[in-house]
Enzyme design. Structure first.
Site, PDB file in Angstrom:
ATOM      1  CE  LYS A  69      19.553 -14.301  18.941  1.00 16.58           C
ATOM      2  NZ  LYS A  69      20.349 -14.994  17.887  1.00 16.58           N
TER       3      LYS A  69
HETATM    4  C1  LIG Z   1      21.331 -15.811  17.489  1.00 18.36           C
HETATM    5  C2  LIG Z   1      22.073 -15.961  16.346  1.00 18.36           C
HETATM    6  C3  LIG Z   1      22.247 -16.849  15.448  1.00 18.36           C
HETATM    7  C4  LIG Z   1      21.761 -18.613  16.207  1.00 18.36           C
HETATM    8  O1  LIG Z   1      20.750 -18.844  16.172  1.00 18.36           O
HETATM    9  P1  LIG Z   1      20.309 -20.052  16.819  1.00 18.36           P
HETATM   10  O2  LIG Z   1      18.631 -20.121  16.170  1.00 18.36           O
HETATM   11  O3  LIG Z   1      20.387 -20.218  18.261  1.00 18.36           O
HETATM   12  O4  LIG Z   1      20.736 -21.169  15.975  1.00 18.36           O
HETATM   13  C5  LIG Z   1      22.910 -16.999  14.110  1.00 18.36           C
HETATM   14  N1  LIG Z   1      23.322 -15.826  14.046  1.00 18.36           N
HETATM   15  C6  LIG Z   1      23.285 -14.646  14.409  1.00 18.36           C
HETATM   16  C7  LIG Z   1      23.522 -13.237  13.904  1.00 18.36           C
HETATM   17  C8  LIG Z   1      22.693 -14.503  15.619  1.00 18.36           C
HETATM   18  O5  LIG Z   1      22.308 -13.602  16.670  1.00 18.36           O
END
Ligand SMILES: *Cc1c(COP(=O)(O)O)cnc(C)c1O
Length: 384
Positions: free
Chosen positions: A184
């Site tokens: 991210k």
């Molecule tokens: C990556 C992602 C998540 C999950 O995030 P985590 O921190 O791994 O729980 C949820 N929603 C979207 C749109 C994502 O891209």
């Protein structure tokens, strides 16, 4: 032989992050420490949020949101079909029913007319995802929900730097959930953040992330063990190691976002020259994207060869991805539980089945974008 190595995503962990983590390890406080508070304050300042609550993942933040809002069995939550499964799973955890709505063709975001059509007397909340960082038109969403008294939860996992008319994503609805998973915008290895304008939501969620304990361990419990529990809660805390990473990563956000925007624009220009590829709308007046990645949507004939195209790009050193492999309602769990069928979510299916996500991260420069586009063009020629 690949001339360049261009991974899809790569966390940027510098000497500052390494030193910050080492300082935590040399100290005595691994959890319940000052760095979580500093990270929360920094994230609140970055987004303009009145409250930021650090948690163990975006999924935890979403779960806490629905838990706190009292969503449960018999309730329906409207969820975009085009998203990560976590957006829907967090509704399932409470025994509520996710009701999926297709994406808009132009942006990949939830179709707002579809939201209105999906509302029933059991609808309690609407969940939106700022898909690939492009803001959902929250003015329209809030106009629908305010008159009906529905909650709004924003999945902002890809939306650090996403703004609509100057307001950061996550501040329109009742709660916004961020992810710090390694691919991210910034990372704490695993981690997340909940932001909210609502004082009551902030107070509740910050207790519910730590067993429902009624007092802050640092400020209000000088003598250990002095606390009460007035409600249920989870163990969804972020630890000091993650927070140390997060504090350092926050300092890089302006540079990260500038690099992403420059890369995105360079790639957009290069992709215009490939007639077999369409892209999603990336900007309108007042809409600022966080440029999580770029998406090349192939013609249906070429899409049948998508994995060959991705393999060819890999041989050229270019990492690609798919966001996401299937619309969530067509994943086996949801398909079997709720009886969804192929063809029900045509716009989400087009993105899932015909799209290739291309890298624009800050580990890359605009000059790499020409290489990415060339690798795609060559791959298309190869599979023809
Ligand atoms: C990556 C992602 C998540 C999950 O995030 P985590 O921190 O791994 O729980 C949820 N929603 C979207 C749109 C994502 O891209």
């Amino acid at each position: 032989m690949a001339l360049r190595e261009i991974p899809f995503g790569k966390p940027i962990i510098g000497d500052e992050e390494k030193a910050a983590v080492a300082r935590v390890l040399e100290g005595t406080t691994l959890t319940h420490g000052p760095l979580v508070k500093r990270f929360e304050a920094g994230f609140a300042a970055l987004t303009g949020a009145p409250h930021a609550i650090a948690v163990s993942s975006a999924t935890a933040a979403l779960h806490l949101a629905y838990f706190h809002l009292g969503i449960g069995p018999g309730d329906e939550v409207i969820v975009p079909a085009q998203t990560h499964v976590a957006t829907a799973h967090s509704v399932e955890y409470l025994g509520a029913k996710p009701v999926f709505v297709d994406a808009e063709r132009e942006t990949g975001n939830i179709d707002i007319a579809g939201i209105e059509a999906a509302i029933t007397p059991n609808t309690r909340a609407i969940s939106v995802v700022h898909y690939l960082g492009m803001p959902v038109d929250m003015h329209r969403v809030m106009a629908i929900t305010e008159k009906r008294g529905l909650f709004v939860v924003e999945d902002c996992a890809l939306a650090i730097g996403t703004y609509l008319d100057g307001v950061h994503a996550g501040l329109f609805g009742d709660l916004g959930a961020y992810s710090f998973y390694p691919v991210k915008h910034i990372t704490t290895a695993e981690g997340g953040m909940a932001i909210t304008r609502r004082d009551d939501v902030a107070e509740g969620v910050s207790k519910e992330r730590a067993f429902g304990i009624d007092r802050d361990i640092v400020a209000e419990r000088p003598i250990p063990g002095q606390y009460d529990v007035q409600g249920l809660g989870f163990n969804y805390r972020l630890n000091e190691l993650g927070a140390a990473l997060g504090v350092e990563q926050l300092k890089r956000v302006p540079a990260f976002l500038a690099a992403r925007a420059a890369n995105y624009d360079a790639l957009q220009e290069a992709l215009q020259e490939i007639p077999e590829v369409e892209t999603l709308a990336s900007s309108h007046e007042g809409f600022v994207s966080s440029h999580y990645c770029h998406l090349a949507i192939l013609t249906p004939a070429l899409a049948a060869k998508r994995y060959e195209i991705m393999a060819s790009m890999k041989r050229a050193g270019v990492g690609t991805s798919i966001y996401y492999p299937h619309p969530v309602p067509l994943m086996t769990y949801y398909r079997e539980k709720y009886g969804y069928r192929d063809g029900e979510f045509p716009n989400a299916s087009r993105i899932s089945d015909e799209g290739i996500a291309l890298p624009v991260g800050p580990h890359l420069a605009p000059d790499d974008m020409r290489y990415v586009a060339d690798a795609l063009r060559t791959a298309i020629t190869e599979v023809r």
